[in-house]
Design a protein around this motif. Structure first.
Motif, PDB file in Angstrom:
ATOM      1  N   UNK A  75      38.986  54.224  38.373  1.00 41.54           N
ATOM      2  CA  UNK A  75      38.490  55.408  38.945  1.00 41.54           C
ATOM      3  C   UNK A  75      39.526  56.531  39.617  1.00 41.54           C
ATOM      4  N   UNK A  76      40.535  55.955  40.019  1.00 40.82           N
ATOM      5  CA  UNK A  76      41.440  56.970  40.627  1.00 40.82           C
ATOM      6  C   UNK A  76      42.117  57.915  39.807  1.00 40.82           C
TER       7      UNK A  76
ATOM      8  N   UNK B  90      51.278  49.313  33.452  1.00 38.88           N
ATOM      9  CA  UNK B  90      51.869  48.773  34.735  1.00 38.88           C
ATOM     10  C   UNK B  90      53.217  49.083  35.130  1.00 38.88           C
TER      11      UNK B  90
ATOM     12  N   UNK C 252      52.488  49.426  44.598  1.00 41.73           N
ATOM     13  CA  UNK C 252      53.029  48.790  45.994  1.00 41.73           C
ATOM     14  C   UNK C 252      54.325  49.561  46.169  1.00 41.73           C
TER      15      UNK C 252
ATOM     16  N   UNK D 237      56.809  50.248  36.572  1.00 36.72           N
ATOM     17  CA  UNK D 237      56.848  50.734  38.114  1.00 36.72           C
ATOM     18  C   UNK D 237      57.656  52.254  38.007  1.00 36.72           C
TER      19      UNK D 237
ATOM     20  N   UNK E 267      49.739  52.870  45.445  1.00 35.01           N
ATOM     21  CA  UNK E 267      48.439  51.923  45.790  1.00 35.01           C
ATOM     22  C   UNK E 267      48.850  50.952  44.577  1.00 35.01           C
ATOM     23  N   UNK E 268      48.973  51.329  43.396  1.00 34.66           N
ATOM     24  CA  UNK E 268      49.007  50.557  42.101  1.00 34.66           C
ATOM     25  C   UNK E 268      49.930  49.649  42.168  1.00 34.66           C
TER      26      UNK E 268
END
Lengths: 185, 244
Positions: free
Chosen positions: A80-81, A32, A134, A34, A131-132
Protein backbone atom coordinates in the motif's frame (compact mmCIF):
# COMPACT_ATOMS: atom_id res chain seq x y z
CA UNK A 1 -5.36 25.39 -19.44
CA UNK A 2 -7.34 22.46 -18.02
CA UNK A 3 -9.12 20.19 -20.47
CA UNK A 4 -11.63 17.46 -19.79
CA UNK A 5 -10.47 13.88 -20.07
CA UNK A 6 -12.33 11.70 -22.56
CA UNK A 7 -13.05 8.01 -22.13
CA UNK A 8 -10.38 7.11 -24.70
CA UNK A 9 -7.75 9.11 -22.75
CA UNK A 10 -8.50 7.25 -19.56
CA UNK A 11 -8.61 3.87 -21.30
CA UNK A 12 -5.22 4.50 -22.92
CA UNK A 13 -3.66 5.62 -19.63
CA UNK A 14 -5.11 2.59 -17.83
CA UNK A 15 -3.89 0.07 -20.43
CA UNK A 16 -0.43 1.65 -20.43
CA UNK A 17 -0.46 1.60 -16.61
CA UNK A 18 -1.05 -2.16 -16.78
CA UNK A 19 2.04 -2.50 -19.01
CA UNK A 20 4.02 -0.33 -16.60
CA UNK A 21 2.89 -2.42 -13.62
CA UNK A 22 4.27 -5.54 -15.32
CA UNK A 23 7.61 -3.82 -15.90
CA UNK A 24 7.51 -2.76 -12.24
CA UNK A 25 7.78 -6.47 -11.45
CA UNK A 26 11.48 -6.17 -12.35
CA UNK A 27 11.97 -4.65 -8.91
CA UNK A 28 10.65 -7.75 -7.13
CA UNK A 29 14.05 -9.48 -6.68
CA UNK A 30 15.51 -6.33 -5.09
CA UNK A 31 12.42 -5.40 -3.08
CA UNK A 32 14.06 -6.43 0.20
CA UNK A 33 17.42 -4.89 -0.60
CA UNK A 34 18.73 -2.48 2.02
CA UNK A 35 20.40 -0.38 -0.66
CA UNK A 36 18.36 2.79 -0.70
CA UNK A 37 16.67 3.55 -4.00
CA UNK A 38 17.75 0.33 -5.74
CA UNK A 39 14.11 -0.55 -6.48
CA UNK A 40 13.64 2.79 -8.28
CA UNK A 41 16.94 2.38 -10.13
CA UNK A 42 15.82 -0.96 -11.60
CA UNK A 43 12.46 0.28 -12.86
CA UNK A 44 12.91 4.02 -13.54
CA UNK A 45 13.91 3.59 -17.20
CA UNK A 46 10.64 1.83 -18.09
CA UNK A 47 8.48 4.07 -15.90
CA UNK A 48 9.92 7.20 -17.52
CA UNK A 49 9.58 5.64 -20.99
CA UNK A 50 5.91 4.70 -20.63
CA UNK A 51 5.17 7.91 -18.71
CA UNK A 52 6.48 9.89 -21.69
CA UNK A 53 4.36 7.89 -24.15
CA UNK A 54 1.31 8.43 -21.93
CA UNK A 55 1.77 12.21 -21.93
CA UNK A 56 2.62 12.27 -25.66
CA UNK A 57 -0.78 10.71 -26.38
CA UNK A 58 -2.80 12.54 -23.73
CA UNK A 59 -1.53 16.13 -23.81
CA UNK A 60 -3.56 17.33 -20.83
CA UNK A 61 -2.63 18.69 -17.42
CA UNK A 62 -3.38 15.99 -14.87
CA UNK A 63 -2.26 13.13 -17.14
CA UNK A 64 0.76 12.18 -15.04
CA UNK A 65 -1.20 12.37 -11.78
CA UNK A 66 -3.87 10.06 -13.18
CA UNK A 67 -1.21 7.78 -14.61
CA UNK A 68 0.48 7.59 -11.19
CA UNK A 69 -2.90 6.82 -9.62
CA UNK A 70 -3.59 3.98 -12.05
CA UNK A 71 -0.10 2.50 -11.61
CA UNK A 72 -0.47 2.76 -7.87
CA UNK A 73 -3.86 1.03 -7.76
CA UNK A 74 -2.64 -2.58 -8.30
CA UNK A 75 0.24 -1.84 -5.92
CA UNK A 76 -2.33 -0.93 -3.28
CA UNK A 77 -3.15 -4.64 -3.02
CA UNK A 78 0.51 -5.66 -2.69
CA UNK A 79 2.39 -2.82 -0.99
CA UNK A 80 0.00 0.00 0.00
CA UNK A 81 2.80 2.48 0.71
CA UNK A 82 4.00 2.21 -2.91
CA UNK A 83 0.62 3.54 -4.04
CA UNK A 84 1.27 6.86 -2.30
CA UNK A 85 4.84 6.89 -3.58
CA UNK A 86 3.72 6.71 -7.22
CA UNK A 87 0.68 8.91 -6.90
CA UNK A 88 2.29 11.73 -4.90
CA UNK A 89 5.43 11.53 -7.07
CA UNK A 90 3.30 12.00 -10.19
CA UNK A 91 1.35 14.87 -8.65
CA UNK A 92 4.44 16.81 -7.52
CA UNK A 93 6.27 16.20 -10.84
CA UNK A 94 3.25 17.46 -12.74
CA UNK A 95 2.88 20.59 -10.60
CA UNK A 96 6.58 21.46 -11.03
CA UNK A 97 6.53 20.81 -14.80
CA UNK A 98 3.36 22.80 -15.40
CA UNK A 99 4.70 25.65 -13.27
CA UNK A 100 7.74 25.81 -15.57
CA UNK A 101 6.30 24.98 -19.03
CA UNK A 102 2.54 25.74 -18.54
CA UNK A 103 1.55 22.89 -20.93
CA UNK A 104 2.83 19.68 -22.49
CA UNK A 105 3.22 21.00 -26.04
CA UNK A 106 7.00 20.74 -26.13
CA UNK A 107 8.90 17.46 -26.00
CA UNK A 108 11.15 18.78 -23.25
CA UNK A 109 8.14 19.47 -21.03
CA UNK A 110 6.99 15.87 -21.47
CA UNK A 111 10.47 14.47 -20.84
CA UNK A 112 10.92 16.70 -17.78
CA UNK A 113 7.62 15.56 -16.27
CA UNK A 114 8.20 11.84 -16.71
CA UNK A 115 11.85 11.86 -15.63
CA UNK A 116 11.11 14.16 -12.67
CA UNK A 117 8.36 11.74 -11.57
CA UNK A 118 10.86 8.91 -11.17
CA UNK A 119 13.52 11.14 -9.63
CA UNK A 120 11.00 12.37 -7.04
CA UNK A 121 10.03 8.86 -5.99
CA UNK A 122 13.55 8.43 -4.55
CA UNK A 123 13.18 11.00 -1.73
CA UNK A 124 9.53 9.96 -1.37
CA UNK A 125 10.61 6.38 -0.75
CA UNK A 126 12.81 7.45 2.20
CA UNK A 127 10.08 7.01 4.85
CA UNK A 128 9.09 3.74 3.13
CA UNK A 129 12.67 2.51 3.28
CA UNK A 130 12.98 3.49 6.94
CA UNK A 131 9.85 1.52 7.83
CA UNK A 132 10.50 -1.40 5.53
CA UNK A 133 14.19 -1.98 6.15
CA UNK A 134 14.35 -0.58 9.65
CA UNK A 135 17.14 1.77 8.63
CA UNK A 136 17.42 5.22 10.15
CA UNK A 137 17.89 8.55 8.45
CA UNK A 138 21.42 8.62 9.89
CA UNK A 139 22.15 5.42 7.94
CA UNK A 140 21.50 7.22 4.65
CA UNK A 141 23.29 10.35 5.73
CA UNK A 142 26.52 8.77 6.95
CA UNK A 143 27.21 5.06 6.37
CA UNK A 144 25.75 4.69 2.90
CA UNK A 145 26.15 8.27 1.69
CA UNK A 146 28.28 7.36 -1.36
CA UNK A 147 25.90 4.51 -2.21
CA UNK A 148 22.87 6.81 -1.99
CA UNK A 149 24.59 9.45 -4.14
CA UNK A 150 25.52 6.86 -6.77
CA UNK A 151 21.98 5.46 -6.90
CA UNK A 152 20.50 8.96 -7.17
CA UNK A 153 22.80 9.79 -10.11
CA UNK A 154 21.86 6.44 -11.70
CA UNK A 155 18.15 7.18 -11.29
CA UNK A 156 18.54 10.63 -12.85
CA UNK A 157 20.51 9.28 -15.83
CA UNK A 158 18.22 6.28 -16.46
CA UNK A 159 15.06 8.39 -16.06
CA UNK A 160 16.30 10.88 -18.63
CA UNK A 161 17.34 8.03 -20.98
CA UNK A 162 13.90 6.44 -20.53
CA UNK A 163 12.14 9.73 -21.24
CA UNK A 164 14.25 10.33 -24.38
CA UNK A 165 13.54 6.76 -25.58
CA UNK A 166 9.85 7.38 -24.94
CA UNK A 167 9.98 10.54 -27.04
CA UNK A 168 11.73 8.59 -29.81
CA UNK A 169 9.13 5.81 -29.82
CA UNK A 170 6.28 8.33 -29.66
CA UNK A 171 7.76 10.30 -32.58
CA UNK A 172 8.09 7.11 -34.65
CA UNK A 173 4.53 6.01 -33.91
CA UNK A 174 3.21 9.49 -34.59
CA UNK A 175 4.98 9.51 -37.94
CA UNK A 176 3.34 6.17 -38.72
CA UNK A 177 -0.04 7.67 -37.76
CA UNK A 178 -0.49 5.32 -34.80
CA UNK A 179 -0.16 7.72 -31.88
CA UNK A 180 -2.26 10.78 -32.51
CA UNK A 181 -2.52 13.21 -29.58
CA UNK A 182 -6.03 13.02 -28.12
CA UNK A 183 -6.67 16.74 -28.69
CA UNK A 184 -6.47 16.20 -32.46
CA UNK A 185 -9.34 13.69 -32.41
CA UNK B 1 -5.57 -11.12 -10.71
CA UNK B 2 -5.27 -12.69 -7.24
CA UNK B 3 -8.69 -14.29 -7.74
CA UNK B 4 -7.53 -17.38 -5.82
CA UNK B 5 -7.11 -15.18 -2.72
CA UNK B 6 -10.59 -13.65 -2.82
CA UNK B 7 -12.75 -14.45 0.21
CA UNK B 8 -16.18 -15.99 -0.30
CA UNK B 9 -17.66 -13.20 1.83
CA UNK B 10 -15.29 -10.25 1.37
CA UNK B 11 -15.17 -7.35 3.80
CA UNK B 12 -16.47 -3.90 2.93
CA UNK B 13 -13.62 -2.66 0.65
CA UNK B 14 -13.01 0.69 2.31
CA UNK B 15 -12.89 -0.90 5.77
CA UNK B 16 -10.46 -3.51 4.41
CA UNK B 17 -8.34 -0.74 2.89
CA UNK B 18 -8.28 1.33 6.09
CA UNK B 19 -7.52 -1.71 8.29
CA UNK B 20 -4.76 -2.82 5.92
CA UNK B 21 -3.04 0.57 5.81
CA UNK B 22 -3.40 1.35 9.53
CA UNK B 23 -2.33 -2.09 10.75
CA UNK B 24 0.77 -1.92 8.53
CA UNK B 25 1.59 1.62 9.66
CA UNK B 26 1.20 0.81 13.37
CA UNK B 27 3.06 -2.49 12.97
CA UNK B 28 6.02 -0.84 11.25
CA UNK B 29 6.24 1.95 13.82
CA UNK B 30 6.16 -0.59 16.69
CA UNK B 31 8.21 -3.33 14.96
CA UNK B 32 11.13 -3.05 17.42
CA UNK B 33 9.28 -4.97 20.14
CA UNK B 34 9.31 -8.80 20.11
CA UNK B 35 5.58 -8.63 20.86
CA UNK B 36 5.16 -7.82 17.17
CA UNK B 37 4.89 -11.60 16.66
CA UNK B 38 1.88 -11.70 19.00
CA UNK B 39 0.32 -8.88 16.94
CA UNK B 40 0.96 -10.80 13.69
CA UNK B 41 -0.44 -14.00 15.22
CA UNK B 42 -3.57 -12.16 16.39
CA UNK B 43 -4.09 -10.71 12.88
CA UNK B 44 -3.55 -14.17 11.36
CA UNK B 45 -6.19 -15.75 13.60
CA UNK B 46 -8.57 -12.85 12.95
CA UNK B 47 -8.17 -13.12 9.17
CA UNK B 48 -8.64 -16.89 9.31
CA UNK B 49 -11.81 -16.42 11.37
CA UNK B 50 -13.14 -13.93 8.82
CA UNK B 51 -12.76 -16.37 5.91
CA UNK B 52 -9.46 -15.14 4.45
CA UNK B 53 -7.65 -18.43 5.05
CA UNK B 54 -6.10 -18.94 1.61
CA UNK B 55 -4.60 -15.44 1.41
CA UNK B 56 -3.41 -15.59 5.05
CA UNK B 57 -1.69 -18.96 4.62
CA UNK B 58 -0.02 -18.07 1.32
CA UNK B 59 1.21 -14.67 2.48
CA UNK B 60 2.55 -16.08 5.76
CA UNK B 61 4.32 -18.89 3.98
CA UNK B 62 5.75 -16.72 1.19
CA UNK B 63 6.78 -13.73 3.26
CA UNK B 64 7.93 -15.92 6.18
CA UNK B 65 10.39 -17.89 4.04
CA UNK B 66 11.45 -14.71 2.25
CA UNK B 67 11.97 -12.91 5.57
CA UNK B 68 14.05 -15.74 7.07
CA UNK B 69 16.31 -15.88 3.99
CA UNK B 70 16.65 -12.08 3.90
CA UNK B 71 17.26 -11.95 7.67
CA UNK B 72 19.91 -14.67 7.46
CA UNK B 73 21.73 -12.83 4.65
CA UNK B 74 21.58 -9.57 6.63
CA UNK B 75 22.81 -11.33 9.79
CA UNK B 76 25.70 -12.94 7.89
CA UNK B 77 26.70 -9.56 6.43
CA UNK B 78 26.46 -7.88 9.86
CA UNK B 79 28.09 -10.94 11.55
CA UNK B 80 25.53 -10.97 14.35
CA UNK B 81 22.25 -12.77 14.86
CA UNK B 82 21.22 -10.48 17.74
CA UNK B 83 18.41 -8.71 15.91
CA UNK B 84 17.81 -11.45 13.35
CA UNK B 85 14.08 -11.64 14.15
CA UNK B 86 13.35 -8.06 13.03
CA UNK B 87 13.61 -8.76 9.27
CA UNK B 88 11.28 -11.81 9.24
CA UNK B 89 8.88 -9.88 11.49
CA UNK B 90 8.74 -6.93 9.10
CA UNK B 91 8.33 -9.22 6.08
CA UNK B 92 5.54 -11.18 7.82
CA UNK B 93 3.89 -7.90 8.77
CA UNK B 94 3.85 -6.67 5.18
CA UNK B 95 2.48 -10.02 4.01
CA UNK B 96 -0.20 -10.23 6.68
CA UNK B 97 -1.38 -6.63 6.49
CA UNK B 98 -2.22 -6.81 2.77
CA UNK B 99 -4.44 -9.88 3.33
CA UNK B 100 -7.73 -7.92 3.87
CA UNK B 101 -7.12 -6.10 0.58
CA UNK B 102 -6.05 -9.24 -1.29
CA UNK B 103 -9.27 -10.94 -0.22
CA UNK B 104 -11.41 -8.14 -1.72
CA UNK B 105 -12.14 -8.35 -5.47
CA UNK B 106 -11.04 -5.06 -7.14
CA UNK B 107 -14.51 -4.74 -8.70
CA UNK B 108 -15.98 -4.39 -5.19
CA UNK B 109 -13.61 -1.54 -4.37
CA UNK B 110 -14.60 0.31 -7.55
CA UNK B 111 -18.30 -0.34 -6.83
CA UNK B 112 -18.02 1.18 -3.38
CA UNK B 113 -16.09 4.14 -4.83
CA UNK B 114 -18.90 4.58 -7.38
CA UNK B 115 -21.44 4.56 -4.56
CA UNK B 116 -19.44 7.30 -2.88
CA UNK B 117 -19.71 9.31 -6.14
CA UNK B 118 -16.03 9.04 -6.99
CA UNK B 119 -15.54 10.24 -10.63
CA UNK B 120 -16.51 7.34 -12.90
CA UNK B 121 -13.53 7.88 -15.22
CA UNK B 122 -11.18 7.23 -12.32
CA UNK B 123 -12.93 4.04 -11.21
CA UNK B 124 -13.05 2.87 -14.84
CA UNK B 125 -9.31 3.46 -15.21
CA UNK B 126 -8.53 1.63 -11.98
CA UNK B 127 -10.58 -1.35 -13.01
CA UNK B 128 -9.03 -1.52 -16.50
CA UNK B 129 -5.51 -1.37 -15.04
CA UNK B 130 -6.12 -4.35 -12.76
CA UNK B 131 -8.08 -6.37 -15.30
CA UNK B 132 -5.61 -5.81 -18.15
CA UNK B 133 -2.45 -7.03 -16.44
CA UNK B 134 -3.00 -10.66 -17.59
CA UNK B 135 -4.03 -9.43 -21.09
CA UNK B 136 -0.85 -7.37 -21.41
CA UNK B 137 1.18 -10.32 -20.16
CA UNK B 138 -0.33 -12.46 -22.95
CA UNK B 139 0.47 -9.77 -25.51
CA UNK B 140 4.09 -9.63 -24.34
CA UNK B 141 4.32 -13.39 -24.73
CA UNK B 142 2.99 -13.13 -28.30
CA UNK B 143 5.56 -10.45 -29.15
CA UNK B 144 8.29 -12.66 -27.70
CA UNK B 145 7.03 -15.55 -29.87
CA UNK B 146 7.13 -13.27 -32.90
CA UNK B 147 10.72 -12.31 -32.04
CA UNK B 148 11.65 -15.99 -31.74
CA UNK B 149 10.10 -16.74 -35.13
CA UNK B 150 12.38 -14.07 -36.61
CA UNK B 151 15.45 -15.79 -35.18
CA UNK B 152 16.03 -13.83 -31.95
CA UNK B 153 16.90 -15.97 -28.95
CA UNK B 154 14.46 -14.79 -26.27
CA UNK B 155 15.63 -16.99 -23.39
CA UNK B 156 16.25 -14.79 -20.35
CA UNK B 157 19.96 -15.60 -20.21
CA UNK B 158 20.54 -15.01 -23.91
CA UNK B 159 22.60 -11.86 -24.70
CA UNK B 160 20.50 -11.33 -27.84
CA UNK B 161 17.46 -10.63 -25.67
CA UNK B 162 19.26 -7.78 -23.89
CA UNK B 163 20.71 -6.20 -27.04
CA UNK B 164 19.26 -2.64 -27.09
CA UNK B 165 18.40 -2.79 -30.80
CA UNK B 166 16.40 -6.02 -30.32
CA UNK B 167 14.72 -4.77 -27.18
CA UNK B 168 13.80 -1.45 -28.76
CA UNK B 169 12.85 -2.33 -32.33
CA UNK B 170 11.47 -5.85 -31.88
CA UNK B 171 9.88 -5.58 -28.43
CA UNK B 172 9.10 -2.05 -27.17
CA UNK B 173 7.82 -0.52 -30.42
CA UNK B 174 5.43 -3.44 -31.24
CA UNK B 175 4.30 -3.49 -27.60
CA UNK B 176 3.35 0.20 -27.58
CA UNK B 177 1.66 -0.17 -30.98
CA UNK B 178 -0.35 -3.11 -29.69
CA UNK B 179 -1.37 -1.17 -26.58
CA UNK B 180 -2.54 1.77 -28.70
CA UNK B 181 -4.63 -0.67 -30.77
CA UNK B 182 -6.12 -2.38 -27.71
CA UNK B 183 -6.97 0.92 -26.00
CA UNK B 184 -8.66 2.27 -29.17
CA UNK B 185 -10.81 -0.87 -29.48
CA UNK B 186 -11.62 -0.87 -25.78
CA UNK B 187 -12.59 2.80 -25.69
CA UNK B 188 -14.87 2.27 -28.71
CA UNK B 189 -16.41 -0.67 -26.90
CA UNK B 190 -16.94 1.37 -23.70
CA UNK B 191 -18.48 4.28 -25.62
CA UNK B 192 -20.74 2.02 -27.67
CA UNK B 193 -22.12 0.60 -24.41
CA UNK B 194 -23.34 4.11 -23.52
CA UNK B 195 -20.82 4.70 -20.77
CA UNK B 196 -21.31 8.30 -19.68
CA UNK B 197 -18.52 9.65 -17.47
CA UNK B 198 -20.58 12.66 -16.42
CA UNK B 199 -23.42 10.70 -14.84
CA UNK B 200 -22.53 10.25 -11.22
CA UNK B 201 -25.97 8.93 -10.29
CA UNK B 202 -25.61 5.86 -12.49
CA UNK B 203 -26.93 2.64 -10.98
CA UNK B 204 -24.46 0.36 -9.25
CA UNK B 205 -25.70 -3.12 -10.12
CA UNK B 206 -24.31 -4.84 -7.02
CA UNK B 207 -24.22 -2.20 -4.28
CA UNK B 208 -21.81 -2.74 -1.40
CA UNK B 209 -22.58 -1.67 2.16
CA UNK B 210 -20.73 -2.14 5.46
CA UNK B 211 -22.34 -4.68 7.77
CA UNK B 212 -22.02 -5.51 11.49
CA UNK B 213 -19.43 -8.14 10.50
CA UNK B 214 -17.25 -5.43 8.91
CA UNK B 215 -17.50 -3.15 11.95
CA UNK B 216 -16.63 -6.08 14.26
CA UNK B 217 -13.55 -6.77 12.15
CA UNK B 218 -12.50 -3.11 12.22
CA UNK B 219 -12.97 -2.94 16.01
CA UNK B 220 -10.84 -6.04 16.59
CA UNK B 221 -8.05 -4.72 14.35
CA UNK B 222 -8.19 -1.37 16.18
CA UNK B 223 -7.95 -3.17 19.54
CA UNK B 224 -4.88 -5.09 18.36
CA UNK B 225 -3.27 -1.85 17.17
CA UNK B 226 -4.06 -0.09 20.47
CA UNK B 227 -2.55 -2.98 22.47
CA UNK B 228 0.64 -2.89 20.38
CA UNK B 229 1.00 0.89 20.72
CA UNK B 230 0.45 0.68 24.51
CA UNK B 231 3.00 -2.13 24.84
CA UNK B 232 5.59 -0.27 22.78
CA UNK B 233 5.23 3.21 24.23
CA UNK B 234 3.52 2.87 27.66
CA UNK B 235 3.80 -0.57 29.25
CA UNK B 236 7.11 -1.70 27.72
CA UNK B 237 6.63 -5.26 29.09
CA UNK B 238 9.75 -7.41 29.50
CA UNK B 239 9.88 -10.25 27.01
CA UNK B 240 10.11 -13.71 28.67
CA UNK B 241 13.53 -15.26 28.10
CA UNK B 242 13.55 -18.69 26.47
CA UNK B 243 16.04 -21.05 28.17
CA UNK B 244 17.06 -24.09 26.15
Amino acid sequence: MFKKFKVRDIVFLAVLAAVNTLFGGLAMPVMRSEIFGLQTLVTCLFYALFGTIAIMKVHKPGTLTLYGLFIGFPLLFMAPVMFFNNFIGGLIAEVITLAIFRKYDEGKAVATASSLWMILTVPLSLPFSIWFNGSSFEHFRTTAAWQTALICVGVIVLSVVGAVLGLKIAAELRKAGKLRPSEDD
Amino acid sequence: MFSQFHARHPLYPLIALACSLLSLLVGMVCAQTPYIFAYILFLDVLFLAFGMGMATLMMNLGMGVFGIVAGAITALINRTFDMFWITPARCLLIGVCVVPLLAVPPAMLTRSLNQLHCPRLITLGMLITVRFIPVVFGEMRQIKDAMRSRGIDTRWYSPAWYRPSNLYRAFLVPLVMRMVGISDTLSLSVESRAFDPQRRDATVYHSVHPTARDWTFATLVLLAMAALILERFVWDLPFPEVKL
